[in-house]
Design an enzyme around this catalytic site. Structure first.
Site, PDB file in Angstrom:
ATOM      1  N   HIS A 143       5.193  -5.056   0.812  1.00  0.00           N
ATOM      2  CA  HIS A 143       4.495  -4.207   1.763  1.00  0.00           C
ATOM      3  C   HIS A 143       3.697  -4.964   2.792  1.00  0.00           C
ATOM      4  O   HIS A 143       3.383  -6.353   2.340  1.00  0.00           O
ATOM      5  CB  HIS A 143       3.424  -2.943   1.275  1.00  0.00           C
ATOM      6  CG  HIS A 143       2.394  -3.449   0.528  1.00  0.00           C
ATOM      7  ND1 HIS A 143       1.434  -4.132   0.715  1.00  0.00           N
ATOM      8  CD2 HIS A 143       2.242  -2.933  -0.978  1.00  0.00           C
ATOM      9  CE1 HIS A 143       0.658  -4.223  -0.184  1.00  0.00           C
ATOM     10  NE2 HIS A 143       1.123  -3.600  -1.511  1.00  0.00           N
ATOM     11  N   CYS A 151       1.894  -5.490  -6.426  1.00  0.00           N
ATOM     12  CA  CYS A 151       2.663  -5.399  -5.532  1.00  0.00           C
ATOM     13  C   CYS A 151       2.661  -7.050  -4.692  1.00  0.00           C
ATOM     14  O   CYS A 151       2.058  -7.769  -5.044  1.00  0.00           O
ATOM     15  CB  CYS A 151       2.475  -4.534  -4.226  1.00  0.00           C
ATOM     16  SG  CYS A 151       2.567  -2.760  -4.780  1.00  0.00           S
TER      17      CYS A 151
END
Length: 331
Positions: A143, A151
């Site tokens: 992201h 992430c």
């Protein structure tokens, strides 16, 4: 009176519909930048050609590979990662802050055009092998922004480019694209550097898939058996991840090249001295962002995380970090 009321209602409806159009969130429709389209054309690629993504955690880089007119995959562009959390090694437990390592498959339904981190796509952790091993976690993404709790975070502009390239490949007919999330560049030097790490058997297994791609320039078919990844099984083989792997004869020429690579790796491991275990405060970021943080502080870094900073190699010191540079090799 009825006519007047009808006209007023129609005007209100028109105004409301116009306002709704101004509020439309079109982040997911961002086009591929013309400069990147030109780079594709120069490399014999089109926006509709299939892609594959490679992530190198230690180097904090994400690579986009794309099929060219020869039918093989070539490197299109490399992007710096602004943040990943945890340390080298696979993700095993919910809340361990580990960014996952493994082979994943991303389809159109896993793209999120309204992510709280600009744009994102889900890696699909845990995959079928990881579920069988009892590894747990959810919503592990690539992201934007520069924040990570398991992430891989890019700049907003960087993830917008990757998202657009992935979206067009999926629209072009690719059912899903492969993501290879690797601990580091899978070469003999790095294996030797991390020789004493308890994750080495797992990493050697990941390297089998990475090596197969390097030899064939085709994303390897991925199956699961024997509590590990299997890369020479027939496409779509639904094997039991916990059962022994069946004996499969692959292409002799490819098998020989892979055997030669494995032999070279083993020689490097036997002749090397294990380095001290690496220590982590928590994760890492690409050197270009560390340099900005050191020189200008967190405020400057926060402003720059909405700007894409492509690089040519992990240790590149960019005089102008806003100038995009296409990369040509990764090994």
């Amino acid at each position: 009176m009825i006519t007047i009321r009808f006209c007023v209602a129609a005007i209100v409806a028109l105004v409301l519909s116009a306002c709704a159009s101004f509020d439309r969130d079109d982040r997911g429709d961002v086009p591929i930048p013309p400069k990147l389209v030109s780079a594709m054309k120069a490399k014999g690629m089109t926006p509709q050609d299939p892609i594959m993504i490679r992530i190198h955690k230690q180097e904090s880089e994400l690579e986009v590979w794309k099929r060219d007119r020869t039918g093989r995959y070539a490197l299109l562009k490399t992007y710096p990662l602004c943040r990943w959390s945890g340390k080298l090694g696979p993700k095993m437990a919910q809340g361990d802050r580990q960014a996952p390592e493994g082979f994943y498959t991303v389809n159109a339904g896993m793209l999120n055009p309204r992510s709280q981190f600009n744009l994102s796509f889900n890696l699909g952790f845990p995959n079928r092998l990881e579920k069988s091993l009892g590894w747990e976690g959810s919503a592990l993404m690539v992201h934007g922004a520069c924040s990570s709790s398991g992430c891989y975070a890019m700049t907003d502009d960087g993830v917008a480019e990757v998202y657009a390239v992935a979206r067009e490949a999926l629209k072009g007919g690719q059912a899903a694209f492969q993501v290879q999330a690797l601990p580091f560049r899978m070469n003999s030097r790095n294996l030797a550097l991390h020789r004493g790490d308890p994750n080495m058997p797992f990493w050697r297994n990941l390297k089998e898939g990475a090596d197969r791609f390097n030899v064939t320039k085709q994303p390897p078919t991925v199956a699961y058996c024997g509590r590990r990844y299997a890369f020479d099984e027939p496409a779509g083989a639904m094997l039991d991840p916990m059962a022994p792997c069946p004996a499969i004869e692959g292409d002799p020429s490819i098998s020989q090249k892979l055997a030669d690579i494995s032999k070279s790796d083993e020689a490097s491991l036997q002749s090397s001295t294990p380095a001290p275990a690496m220590s982590y405060s928590d994760g890492g970021m690409h050197p270009v962002f560390r340099e900005i943080l050191a020189k200008s502080g967190p405020e400057r870094l926060a402003k720059m995380t909405s700007t894409n900073v492509p690089v040519s190699r992990p240790d590149a010191a960019l005089a102008d970090p806003y100038e995009p540079m296409m990369t040509g090799s990764t090994q």
